[in-house]
Scaffold this active site. Structure first.
Site, mmCIF file in Angstrom:
data_model
loop_
_atom_site.group_PDB
_atom_site.id
_atom_site.type_symbol
_atom_site.label_atom_id
_atom_site.label_comp_id
_atom_site.label_asym_id
_atom_site.label_seq_id
_atom_site.Cartn_x
_atom_site.Cartn_y
_atom_site.Cartn_z
ATOM 1 N N THR A 16 0.817 -1.206 0.000
ATOM 2 C CA THR A 16 0.000 0.000 0.000
ATOM 3 C C THR A 16 0.857 1.264 0.000
ATOM 4 O O THR A 16 2.046 1.235 0.338
ATOM 5 C CB THR A 16 -0.935 0.026 1.224
ATOM 6 O OG1 THR A 16 -0.156 0.070 2.418
ATOM 7 C CG2 THR A 16 -1.832 -1.200 1.244
ATOM 8 N N ASP A 17 0.205 2.377 -0.343
ATOM 9 C CA ASP A 17 0.861 3.680 -0.313
ATOM 10 C C ASP A 17 0.567 4.369 1.022
ATOM 11 O O ASP A 17 0.015 3.754 1.940
ATOM 12 C CB ASP A 17 0.424 4.533 -1.505
ATOM 13 C CG ASP A 17 -1.080 4.808 -1.529
ATOM 14 O OD1 ASP A 17 -1.750 4.652 -0.487
ATOM 15 O OD2 ASP A 17 -1.585 5.180 -2.603
ATOM 16 N N GLY A 18 0.900 5.630 1.122
ATOM 17 C CA GLY A 18 0.724 6.370 2.366
ATOM 18 C C GLY A 18 -0.716 6.504 2.813
ATOM 19 O O GLY A 18 -0.982 6.781 3.989
ATOM 20 N N VAL A 21 -3.831 2.526 0.468
ATOM 21 C CA VAL A 21 -4.430 1.991 -0.753
ATOM 22 C C VAL A 21 -3.368 1.188 -1.510
ATOM 23 O O VAL A 21 -2.204 1.606 -1.585
ATOM 24 C CB VAL A 21 -4.966 3.143 -1.638
ATOM 25 C CG1 VAL A 21 -5.441 2.635 -2.982
ATOM 26 C CG2 VAL A 21 -6.085 3.883 -0.918
#
Length: 130
Positions: A16-18, A21
């Site tokens: 996931t990203d920050g 997601v």
């Protein structure tokens, strides 16, 4: 070769990203994992194929993102072989979380030899037209 396979995968934090997601690049990894799992279903793996001189390389791939997947989501990954003859294998992918469609994709895989030249796929990978 079987035409379809479905399995579940929980989204891991590092995918996931920050914002929590799933990063878009991971969907191509999920597609590759689906191809590996489909091959395992018939009792083979990529190491067997490579040892026998068959290299399967991505010729074309696409992904349509429909809804974000998030850390901890349980994804249902489905792969379907639509064509497997000559030197080419085509797949369709569908990733869902429950009833929610997350992503869809397609790929074309080419078979080459160690010399880099196109060759026919091995018989075990040919699509069973039944």
């Amino acid at each position: 070769m079987p035409q379809e396979h479905t399995f579940d995968l929980e989204v891991r934090y590092y995918e996931t990203d920050g914002q929590g997601v799933v990063h878009h690049s991971n969907y191509f990894r999920y597609f590759e994992l689906a191809r590996v799992e489909l091959l395992k279903q018939v009792g083979h793996d990529y190491a067997d194929l490579e040892r026998d001189g068959y290299m399967l390389v991505v010729s074309k791939i696409d992904c349509r993102y429909r809804s974000p997947a998030r850390y901890g989501d349980l994804l249902r990954i489905h792969i379907r072989t639509t064509r497997a003859r000559g030197a080419r294998i085509d797949h369709e992918y569908r990733i869902a979380c429950g009833e929610r469609l997350i992503a869809e994709g397609h790929s074309t895989i080419a078979c080459i030899g160690r010399d880099g030249l196109v060759q026919r796929i091995p018989e075990i990978l040919e699509l069973d037209e039944k």
